[in-house]
Scaffold this motif. Structure first.
Motif, PDB file in Angstrom:
ATOM      1  N   MET A   1      34.939  28.681  58.966  1.00  0.00           N
ATOM      2  CA  MET A   1      33.693  29.342  58.636  1.00  0.00           C
ATOM      3  C   MET A   1      33.988  30.822  58.482  1.00  0.00           C
ATOM      4  O   MET A   1      34.589  31.418  59.363  1.00  0.00           O
ATOM      5  CB  MET A   1      32.677  29.114  59.756  1.00  0.00           C
ATOM      6  N   GLU A   2      33.603  31.367  57.386  1.00  0.00           N
ATOM      7  CA  GLU A   2      33.805  32.788  57.115  1.00  0.00           C
ATOM      8  C   GLU A   2      32.570  33.326  56.427  1.00  0.00           C
ATOM      9  O   GLU A   2      32.012  32.677  55.549  1.00  0.00           O
ATOM     10  CB  GLU A   2      35.047  32.983  56.232  1.00  0.00           C
ATOM     11  N   ARG A   3      32.145  34.498  56.829  1.00  0.00           N
ATOM     12  CA  ARG A   3      30.946  35.116  56.246  1.00  0.00           C
ATOM     13  C   ARG A   3      31.232  35.808  54.915  1.00  0.00           C
ATOM     14  O   ARG A   3      30.372  35.889  54.061  1.00  0.00           O
ATOM     15  CB  ARG A   3      30.356  36.121  57.226  1.00  0.00           C
ATOM     16  N   ASP A   4      32.428  36.315  54.763  1.00  0.00           N
ATOM     17  CA  ASP A   4      32.803  37.069  53.564  1.00  0.00           C
ATOM     18  C   ASP A   4      33.172  36.082  52.448  1.00  0.00           C
ATOM     19  O   ASP A   4      34.140  35.323  52.557  1.00  0.00           O
ATOM     20  CB  ASP A   4      33.988  37.975  53.901  1.00  0.00           C
ATOM     21  N   GLU A   5      32.409  36.107  51.358  1.00  0.00           N
ATOM     22  CA  GLU A   5      32.622  35.141  50.280  1.00  0.00           C
ATOM     23  C   GLU A   5      33.982  35.288  49.606  1.00  0.00           C
ATOM     24  O   GLU A   5      34.593  34.295  49.209  1.00  0.00           O
ATOM     25  CB  GLU A   5      31.486  35.230  49.264  1.00  0.00           C
ATOM     26  N   GLU A   6      34.480  36.506  49.466  1.00  0.00           N
ATOM     27  CA  GLU A   6      35.797  36.715  48.855  1.00  0.00           C
ATOM     28  C   GLU A   6      36.893  36.119  49.747  1.00  0.00           C
ATOM     29  O   GLU A   6      37.801  35.444  49.257  1.00  0.00           O
ATOM     30  CB  GLU A   6      36.056  38.206  48.611  1.00  0.00           C
ATOM     31  N   LEU A   7      36.819  36.361  51.051  1.00  0.00           N
ATOM     32  CA  LEU A   7      37.802  35.767  51.967  1.00  0.00           C
ATOM     33  C   LEU A   7      37.699  34.246  51.955  1.00  0.00           C
ATOM     34  O   LEU A   7      38.708  33.548  52.032  1.00  0.00           O
ATOM     35  CB  LEU A   7      37.600  36.295  53.386  1.00  0.00           C
ATOM     36  N   THR A   8      36.486  33.734  51.849  1.00  0.00           N
ATOM     37  CA  THR A   8      36.291  32.288  51.784  1.00  0.00           C
ATOM     38  C   THR A   8      36.988  31.721  50.554  1.00  0.00           C
ATOM     39  O   THR A   8      37.706  30.716  50.626  1.00  0.00           O
ATOM     40  CB  THR A   8      34.797  31.937  51.741  1.00  0.00           C
ATOM     41  N   ARG A   9      36.806  32.353  49.419  1.00  0.00           N
ATOM     42  CA  ARG A   9      37.420  31.894  48.173  1.00  0.00           C
ATOM     43  C   ARG A   9      38.937  31.914  48.282  1.00  0.00           C
ATOM     44  O   ARG A   9      39.614  30.939  47.936  1.00  0.00           O
ATOM     45  CB  ARG A   9      36.950  32.771  47.011  1.00  0.00           C
ATOM     46  N   ARG A  10      39.484  33.016  48.792  1.00  0.00           N
ATOM     47  CA  ARG A  10      40.936  33.133  48.915  1.00  0.00           C
ATOM     48  C   ARG A  10      41.492  32.121  49.917  1.00  0.00           C
ATOM     49  O   ARG A  10      42.530  31.502  49.676  1.00  0.00           O
ATOM     50  CB  ARG A  10      41.310  34.557  49.302  1.00  0.00           C
TER      51      ARG A  10
END
Length: 114
Positions: free
Chosen positions: A1-10
């Motif tokens: 689970m990650e709040r930052d969408e860019e980190l989630t994508r990567r």
């Protein structure tokens, strides 16, 4: 689970070929449907608003890893005691300790008692 969408994508890209890994970017309560967890890095929320529920999401023997370094006792930052860190270090369902990851950077690692 990650709040930052860019980190989630990567992150999702890194684990794209591993069907055992799901990367989510919405609220932490989505995790309840995937519990119990053997390993839980609780950076997507929940640890502050429902810390007891986070402990309950761990499988017996499951590991919770959390918190930024603290070099003082009691642990904290900017003069405030780290109540959440103390909650995990003293929780009766957890075996918890600070683990030095570098000479100046410990983390809290906790395993849920069976």
């Amino acid at each position: 689970m990650e709040r930052d969408e860019e980190l989630t994508r990567r992150t999702a890209g890194v684990f794209a070929d591993d069907e055992r890994v799901s990367v989510l970017t919405e609220g932490w309560r989505l995790l309840e449907a995937h519990a119990p967890f053997d390993v839980f890095f609780c950076d997507g929320g929940g640890k502050r608003d429902a810390p007891e529920r986070v402990v309950e999401l761990l499988a017996p023997g499951g590991i919770l890893d959390d918190f930024m370094p603290s070099t003082a006792w009691p642990p904290g930052s900017e003069g405030a005691v780290g109540e959440l860190r103390l909650f995990h270090l003293g929780h009766p369902a957890l075996e918890a300790t600070e683990v030095p990851t570098t000479p100046s950077s410990p983390a809290v690692a906790a395993a849920r008692r069976g």
